[in-house]
Design an enzyme around this catalytic site. Structure first.
Site, short mmCIF file in Angstrom:
data_model
loop_
_atom_site.label_atom_id
_atom_site.label_comp_id
_atom_site.label_asym_id
_atom_site.label_seq_id
_atom_site.Cartn_x
_atom_site.Cartn_y
_atom_site.Cartn_z
N ASP A 82 0.84 -1.20 0.00
CA ASP A 82 0.00 0.00 0.00
C ASP A 82 0.88 1.25 0.00
OD1 ASP A 82 -2.27 1.56 0.04
OD2 ASP A 82 -3.08 0.72 1.90
N GLY A 96 -4.92 7.99 3.53
CA GLY A 96 -6.28 8.43 3.25
C GLY A 96 -6.36 9.59 2.29
N GLU A 104 -8.38 0.29 3.79
CA GLU A 104 -6.94 0.05 3.88
C GLU A 104 -6.57 -0.42 5.29
OE1 GLU A 104 -5.19 3.15 0.54
OE2 GLU A 104 -5.58 3.90 2.54
C1 5RP Z 1 -5.34 6.22 -0.24
C2 5RP Z 1 -4.00 6.25 0.39
C3 5RP Z 1 -2.84 6.20 -0.54
O1 5RP Z 1 -2.10 5.07 -0.24
C4 5RP Z 1 -2.01 7.43 -0.35
O2 5RP Z 1 -2.84 8.56 -0.60
C5 5RP Z 1 -0.80 7.45 -1.28
O3 5RP Z 1 -1.20 7.62 -2.60
P1 5RP Z 1 -0.16 7.86 -3.77
O4 5RP Z 1 0.65 6.61 -3.90
O5 5RP Z 1 -1.03 8.15 -4.96
O6 5RP Z 1 0.70 9.04 -3.43
O7 5RP Z 1 -3.82 6.28 1.58
O8 5RP Z 1 -6.35 6.31 0.73
#
Ligand code: 5RP
Length: 228
Positions: A82, A96, A104
């Site tokens: 993630d 988030g 998540e």
């Molecule tokens: C979604 C999240 C994402 O993991 C977080 O915003 C990171 O996103 P990105 O990889 O596009 O920068 O928490 O709820």
């Protein structure tokens, strides 16, 4: 930026082995993990069962041919990959930004291993100085939750989809993005305080959930840190 995200996202796909149940995170960095996993499925015959953390990831994974299972069929997840909006030296995070914090966190709570993929600029000394903390709330409770959040020193702003329409999560809730002037000195304490507010469904502080951090750099390099 995008090169760093691609490097981190793709590298993390190496943590997946055949036969695993895999939590599939949300966001633009994990997008590259999904692509790498789809390639490994096609080219190596990698077998996995994916558990998506959002409708967006579910759609993308299906389009890429990644097999998915519903959460009903899962009691344990081998590894989840993630993204994060901020992560500190203890691997505590703000998540988030993409609105998927609740699913998540549920998926992270079932995961043996949580691998986080980020651009280096998201690695911070203290959470909350650069990024607002998302708090998912039941729409009915929003005014009361705003009152309680203010009592905790937060300045909440309702996340909007359009100038007239509040953002709606995959779970039908709203998000209050909270500024904490001066940052968040104790993420663990604040996590408990926020989730004790009636009407709060979940907040974006993830404490004690991440084990591995994959940091991508703009030159395409990666650094991997394991929690000690
Ligand atoms: C979604 C999240 C994402 O993991 C977080 O915003 C990171 O996103 P990105 O990889 O596009 O920068 O928490 O709820």
């Amino acid at each position: 930026m995008s090169r760093a995200k691609e490097a981190a996202g793709r590298h993390a796909a190496r943590f997946v082995e055949s036969g695993m149940t895999v939590g599939l995170g949300t966001g633009s960095t994990v997008f590259f993990t999904l692509k790498a996993l789809a390639e490994r499925i096609r080219e190596e015959g990698l077998e996995l069962r994916g558990v998506p953390t959002s409708v967006d990831t579910e759609t993308k994974a299906k389009d890429m041919g990644i097999p998915l299972v519903p959460l009903d069929d899962v009691t344990r997840i081998d590894v989840t990959i993630d993204g994060a909006d901020e992560i500190d030296g203890d691997f505590a995070m703000i998540k988030g930004g993409g609105g998927a914090l609740l699913r998540e966190k549920v998926i992270a709570s079932l995961s043996e291993r949580e691998v986080i993929v980020v651009h280096r600029e998201k690695v911070v000394e203290e959470l909350g100085r650069g990024f607002l903390l998302p708090v998912e709330v039941i729409p009915f409770a929003r005014p009361a939750v705003i009152h309680h959040l203010s009592g905790l020193g937060a300045t909440p702003t309702l996340r909007m989809s359009t100038p007239d329409q509040s953002y709606c999560t995959d779970n039908g809730n709203e998000i209050l993005d909270c500024r904490f002037e001066g940052g968040i000195p104790s993420a663990a304490e604040l996590d408990l305080q926020l989730n004790a507010i009636p009407g709060v469904v979940e907040n974006g502080l993830f404490v004690g959930l991440a084990n591995v951090l994959v940091i991508g750099d703009d030159d395409g390099g990666v650094e991997v840190r394991e929690k000690g």
